[in-house]
Design a protein around this motif. Structure first.
Motif, PDB file in Angstrom:
ATOM      1  N   ALA A 171       0.796  -1.058  -0.165  1.00  0.00           N
ATOM      2  CA  ALA A 171       0.125  -0.115  -0.157  1.00  0.00           C
ATOM      3  C   ALA A 171       0.792   1.275  -0.069  1.00  0.00           C
ATOM      4  O   ALA A 171       1.924   1.167   0.789  1.00  0.00           O
ATOM      5  CB  ALA A 171      -0.849   0.201   1.266  1.00  0.00           C
ATOM      6  N   ALA A 172       0.443   2.368  -0.813  1.00  0.00           N
ATOM      7  CA  ALA A 172       1.068   3.600  -0.854  1.00  0.00           C
ATOM      8  C   ALA A 172       0.628   4.367   0.305  1.00  0.00           C
ATOM      9  O   ALA A 172       0.026   3.861   1.148  1.00  0.00           O
ATOM     10  CB  ALA A 172       0.815   4.148  -2.084  1.00  0.00           C
ATOM     11  N   ALA A 173       1.533   5.369   0.633  1.00  0.00           N
ATOM     12  CA  ALA A 173       1.288   6.155   1.770  1.00  0.00           C
ATOM     13  C   ALA A 173      -0.190   6.524   1.667  1.00  0.00           C
ATOM     14  O   ALA A 173      -0.594   6.958   0.871  1.00  0.00           O
ATOM     15  CB  ALA A 173       2.014   7.374   1.648  1.00  0.00           C
ATOM     16  N   ARG A 174      -1.116   6.532   2.973  1.00  0.00           N
ATOM     17  CA  ARG A 174      -2.101   6.786   2.923  1.00  0.00           C
ATOM     18  C   ARG A 174      -2.492   8.472   2.660  1.00  0.00           C
ATOM     19  O   ARG A 174      -1.774   9.013   3.100  1.00  0.00           O
ATOM     20  CB  ARG A 174      -2.903   6.279   4.260  1.00  0.00           C
ATOM     21  CG  ARG A 174      -4.318   6.372   4.254  1.00  0.00           C
ATOM     22  CD  ARG A 174      -4.742   4.908   3.473  1.00  0.00           C
ATOM     23  NE  ARG A 174      -4.579   4.092   4.558  1.00  0.00           N
ATOM     24  CZ  ARG A 174      -5.066   3.819   6.071  1.00  0.00           C
ATOM     25  NH1 ARG A 174      -5.984   4.605   6.275  1.00  0.00           N
ATOM     26  NH2 ARG A 174      -4.944   3.046   6.739  1.00  0.00           N
ATOM     27  N   PRO A 175      -3.668   8.334   1.870  1.00  0.00           N
ATOM     28  CA  PRO A 175      -3.843  10.284   1.599  1.00  0.00           C
ATOM     29  C   PRO A 175      -4.244  10.800   2.862  1.00  0.00           C
ATOM     30  O   PRO A 175      -4.968  10.115   3.650  1.00  0.00           O
ATOM     31  CB  PRO A 175      -4.913  10.049   0.525  1.00  0.00           C
ATOM     32  CG  PRO A 175      -5.298   8.636   0.449  1.00  0.00           C
ATOM     33  CD  PRO A 175      -4.320   7.829   1.061  1.00  0.00           C
ATOM     34  N   LEU A 176      -3.737  12.055   3.054  1.00  0.00           N
ATOM     35  CA  LEU A 176      -4.036  12.778   4.220  1.00  0.00           C
ATOM     36  C   LEU A 176      -5.363  13.759   3.905  1.00  0.00           C
ATOM     37  O   LEU A 176      -4.961  14.417   2.879  1.00  0.00           O
ATOM     38  CB  LEU A 176      -2.790  13.498   4.712  1.00  0.00           C
ATOM     39  CG  LEU A 176      -1.702  12.600   5.590  1.00  0.00           C
ATOM     40  CD1 LEU A 176      -0.584  13.336   5.540  1.00  0.00           C
ATOM     41  CD2 LEU A 176      -2.008  11.715   6.625  1.00  0.00           C
ATOM     42  N   VAL A 177      -6.182  13.957   4.812  1.00  0.00           N
ATOM     43  CA  VAL A 177      -7.139  14.809   4.854  1.00  0.00           C
ATOM     44  C   VAL A 177      -7.039  15.902   5.758  1.00  0.00           C
ATOM     45  O   VAL A 177      -6.646  15.544   6.942  1.00  0.00           O
ATOM     46  CB  VAL A 177      -8.377  14.092   5.016  1.00  0.00           C
ATOM     47  CG1 VAL A 177      -9.593  15.035   4.991  1.00  0.00           C
ATOM     48  CG2 VAL A 177      -8.591  12.785   4.127  1.00  0.00           C
ATOM     49  N   GLU A 222     -10.177   3.948   5.427  1.00  0.00           N
ATOM     50  CA  GLU A 222     -10.186   3.001   4.456  1.00  0.00           C
ATOM     51  C   GLU A 222     -11.637   2.782   4.046  1.00  0.00           C
ATOM     52  O   GLU A 222     -11.881   2.221   2.679  1.00  0.00           O
ATOM     53  CB  GLU A 222      -9.769   1.666   4.785  1.00  0.00           C
ATOM     54  CG  GLU A 222      -8.106   1.813   4.637  1.00  0.00           C
ATOM     55  CD  GLU A 222      -7.383   0.543   4.335  1.00  0.00           C
ATOM     56  OE1 GLU A 222      -6.398   0.377   5.280  1.00  0.00           O
ATOM     57  OE2 GLU A 222      -7.758  -0.375   3.676  1.00  0.00           O
ATOM     58  N   PHE A 225     -13.435   4.917   2.557  1.00  0.00           N
ATOM     59  CA  PHE A 225     -13.476   5.528   1.219  1.00  0.00           C
ATOM     60  C   PHE A 225     -13.029   5.158   0.165  1.00  0.00           C
ATOM     61  O   PHE A 225     -12.930   5.528  -0.902  1.00  0.00           O
ATOM     62  CB  PHE A 225     -12.890   7.184   1.624  1.00  0.00           C
ATOM     63  CG  PHE A 225     -13.891   7.623   2.549  1.00  0.00           C
ATOM     64  CD1 PHE A 225     -13.239   7.957   3.996  1.00  0.00           C
ATOM     65  CD2 PHE A 225     -15.208   8.367   2.278  1.00  0.00           C
ATOM     66  CE1 PHE A 225     -13.869   8.767   4.999  1.00  0.00           C
ATOM     67  CE2 PHE A 225     -15.805   9.114   3.573  1.00  0.00           C
ATOM     68  CZ  PHE A 225     -15.342   9.212   4.700  1.00  0.00           C
ATOM     69  N   LEU A 226     -12.430   4.029   0.368  1.00  0.00           N
ATOM     70  CA  LEU A 226     -11.695   3.524  -0.719  1.00  0.00           C
ATOM     71  C   LEU A 226     -12.458   1.856  -1.041  1.00  0.00           C
ATOM     72  O   LEU A 226     -11.868   1.132  -1.787  1.00  0.00           O
ATOM     73  CB  LEU A 226     -10.175   2.911  -0.333  1.00  0.00           C
ATOM     74  CG  LEU A 226      -9.511   4.044   0.152  1.00  0.00           C
ATOM     75  CD1 LEU A 226      -8.058   3.633   0.583  1.00  0.00           C
ATOM     76  CD2 LEU A 226      -9.379   5.040  -0.997  1.00  0.00           C
ATOM     77  N   SER A 231      -8.402  -2.697   5.838  1.00  0.00           N
ATOM     78  CA  SER A 231      -8.271  -3.867   5.009  1.00  0.00           C
ATOM     79  C   SER A 231      -7.415  -4.967   5.929  1.00  0.00           C
ATOM     80  O   SER A 231      -7.498  -6.115   5.519  1.00  0.00           O
ATOM     81  CB  SER A 231      -7.397  -3.455   3.696  1.00  0.00           C
ATOM     82  OG  SER A 231      -6.253  -2.795   3.934  1.00  0.00           O
ATOM     83  N   ARG A 249     -13.872  -5.984  -0.789  1.00  0.00           N
ATOM     84  CA  ARG A 249     -12.704  -5.633  -1.686  1.00  0.00           C
ATOM     85  C   ARG A 249     -13.178  -5.204  -2.996  1.00  0.00           C
ATOM     86  O   ARG A 249     -14.116  -5.788  -3.384  1.00  0.00           O
ATOM     87  CB  ARG A 249     -11.797  -7.048  -1.698  1.00  0.00           C
ATOM     88  CG  ARG A 249     -10.786  -6.976  -0.707  1.00  0.00           C
ATOM     89  CD  ARG A 249      -9.854  -8.173  -0.745  1.00  0.00           C
ATOM     90  NE  ARG A 249     -10.547  -9.515  -0.466  1.00  0.00           N
ATOM     91  CZ  ARG A 249     -10.048 -10.482  -0.326  1.00  0.00           C
ATOM     92  NH1 ARG A 249      -9.042 -10.891  -1.194  1.00  0.00           N
ATOM     93  NH2 ARG A 249     -10.677 -11.611   0.205  1.00  0.00           N
ATOM     94  N   CYS A 250     -12.032  -4.594  -3.660  1.00  0.00           N
ATOM     95  CA  CYS A 250     -12.550  -4.117  -5.014  1.00  0.00           C
ATOM     96  C   CYS A 250     -12.226  -5.101  -5.822  1.00  0.00           C
ATOM     97  O   CYS A 250     -11.043  -5.743  -5.658  1.00  0.00           O
ATOM     98  CB  CYS A 250     -11.841  -2.914  -5.433  1.00  0.00           C
ATOM     99  SG  CYS A 250     -11.978  -1.457  -4.322  1.00  0.00           S
TER     100      CYS A 250
END
Lengths: 370, 145
Positions: free
Chosen positions: A2-8, A26, A28-29, A274, A288-289
């Motif tokens: 997993a890439a760095a989680r987006p920050l809000v 997660e 939102f994903l 996840s 899961r997608c």
């Protein structure tokens, strides 16, 4: 991996400046499934219905309205139709048709019963799938705009406001908070669309309709509900009780949601990640997608795909106007190249035959004239 | 398993294709009222919602603005939209506004396929803004007698 989680960014409710940053939960994903949302929504929407039926006397399985007569058919032979007719005499009503759906004061066709199935059961997992889908959709500005919310002035989606909002007591302060954060345009849009309902609902205590505005999601009600609830279009919801009917009104995903910081942070516990199961929901893990790479354009143009493609076939020329080869020699030759020589031979033969005939005729003439 | 949502322009289009608030289907025609759509036709190529790179031409007051989306700011609507006011129409026998549109949409292959549409829309808006507005004669409200 997993890439760095987006920050809000968390926004201050007084001036809209950024206070802090939170990693995006997660939920939102989750996969966005309008079909699941539609199914669950149509069924969930049925759960608040109240029963209705035609008036029935002596209990639900008693006498239906229109059947309160001892009407009997007169049978044949009396020059009237065979519909049951009201018994007795001395009144206009006597002898009139009764009981049919076509009769005046008869009962309706298939009188509505209260034991109709009003509510629908939906599998828990399906409900949760729909909710997570709707939440994921609310994190995409395109989908929120497509749903009709005015969010062009909003600094960020998902919109998170500092936790102090939950202690706001006055509606005046609530308005200021929404303005600071750019969410008031949507409220204003809601207010301007308030209209009298078209249809009979206006006489049935459902007089006004208006568009939906932002959904404010909080964790602890310290006054926030009372402050925000009177604003047109604004709805409030506690995080642990998120309702699909509010997240995707009309089964249209992409509601504009204003989160408070504590509510936003608790999403990971409520829905899990996840790697971690949900704490609040028993035995629940985020869906899961099915597809990890959805960029069709990129897939089509990728080396892996392009290297396996056969070379593009040139389009074979089609007739612009189909010409008959039997009449048009040029087209005939395209189909059958030997036709040219055949034609030539024909013409030569014609010439030869013509000459022979002329010679014969000439000889005949000479003989005749001699 | 990747924790990044597999969101792409194609997926967004699939979600928005069948219904969105800007879709207009009337009298057998389909259009899009999306402000970031150059041609206002309902298609993936011109959709302002679905694409992350968008070129649009809009009326802003009495001026015309060229709008683009910033690729880096996908989740930030306020910062996402860049507006470039097209102030000068013509100078030195060239249409300056059209040249500006061409550079903006062609720069580093931003959206070269939309350049012609954007220029066409600019000219249409410019022409319309120069036409004197037809004002309906004001009829005073008459009392019914």
């Amino acid at each position: 991996m997993a890439a760095a989680r987006p920050l809000v960014t968390v926004h201050n409710h007084t001036d809209g400046s950024s206070e802090s940053q939170v990693a995006m939960p997660e939920v939102f994903l989750a996969p966005i499934r309008p079909d699941v949302i539609n199914f669950v929504h149509t069924n969930m929407a049925k759960n608040k219905r109240q029963a209705y039926s035609v008036k029935v006397h002596n209990g639900p399985s008693g006498i239906v309205a229109g059947h309160q007569h001892s009407a009997h058919s007169w049978g044949t032979g009396r020059a009237v139709s065979r519909i049951p007719r009201v018994s007795g005499g001395g009144t206009h009503r006597a002898g009139q048709g009764a009981f049919g759906n076509m009769c005046r004061s008869g009962r309706m066709f298939a009188p509505t019963k209260i034991w109709r199935k009003w509510h629908r059961k939906i599998n828990t997992n399906q409900r949760r799938y729909a909710t997570t889908s709707a939440l994921a959709a609310s994190a995409l500005p395109s989908l929120v705009m497509a749903r009709g919310h005015r969010i062009s002035n909003v600094p960020e989606i998902p919109l998170v406001v500092g936790g102090e909002v939950e202690s706001i007591k006055k509606t005046k302060d609530a308005v200021e908070a929404l303005m600071a954060v750019g969410a008031y345009t949507d409220v204003a849009k809601s207010a301007s669309t308030k209209k009298v309902r078209a249809g009979k609902g206006k006489m049935r205590n459902r007089r006004h309709v208006m568009r939906r505005g932002p959904l404010v999601v909080y964790e602890k009600d310290d006054g926030i509900v009372r402050a925000f609830r009177n604003l047109p279009g604004v709805e409030l919801c506690q995080v642990s009780r998120l309702n699909l009917l509010q997240l995707a009104p009309g089964s249209h995903m992409g509601r504009f949601i204003v989160w408070t910081k504590p509510a936003f942070e608790s999403l990971n516990d409520i829905y899990g990640t996840s790697r971690k199961m949900s704490v609040a929901k028993k035995d629940y893990r985020l869906p899961r997608c099915p597809m990890t790479n959805t960029d069709l354009v990129r897939i089509i143009n990728s080396d892996e795909v392009q290297s396996k493609l056969r070379p593009m076939q040139k389009q074979t020329r089609t007739y612009r106007h189909k010409k008959n080869p039997l009449k048009n020699l040029g087209v005939m030759i395209k189909l059958n190249p030997y036709a040219l020589t055949m034609r030539r031979q024909e013409l030569l033969q014609q010439e030869i035959k013509k000459k022979q005939r002329e010679e014969i005729e000439q000889k005949q003439d000479e003989l005749d004239n001699a | 398993m990747s924790s990044d949502t597999p969101m792409s322009d194609s997926l967004r289009w699939e979600l928005l294709r069948n219904h969105n608030s800007f879709l207009l289907k009337r009298g057998g025609v389909t259009f899009s009222r999306d402000p970031l759509n150059v041609t206002k036709s309902h298609s993936f190529k011109s959709s302002g919602l679905a694409n992350s790179k968008v070129v649009a031409v809009q009326q802003q007051g009495d001026k015309i603005a060229l709008r683009r989306k910033q690729r880096a700011q996908q989740r930030r609507p306020r910062k996402n939209a860049t507006r470039h006011l097209l102030k000068r129409h013509r100078a030195n026998r060239t249409c300056k506004a059209a040249a500006a549109i061409k550079t903006e949409s062609g720069r580093s292959f931003y959206r070269r396929d939309l350049t012609q549409d954007a220029v066409a829309r600019y000219h249409a808006l410019h022409k319309a803004s120069r036409r004197p507005k037809e004002v309906a004669p004001k009829r005073p409200r008459r009392r019914k007698e």
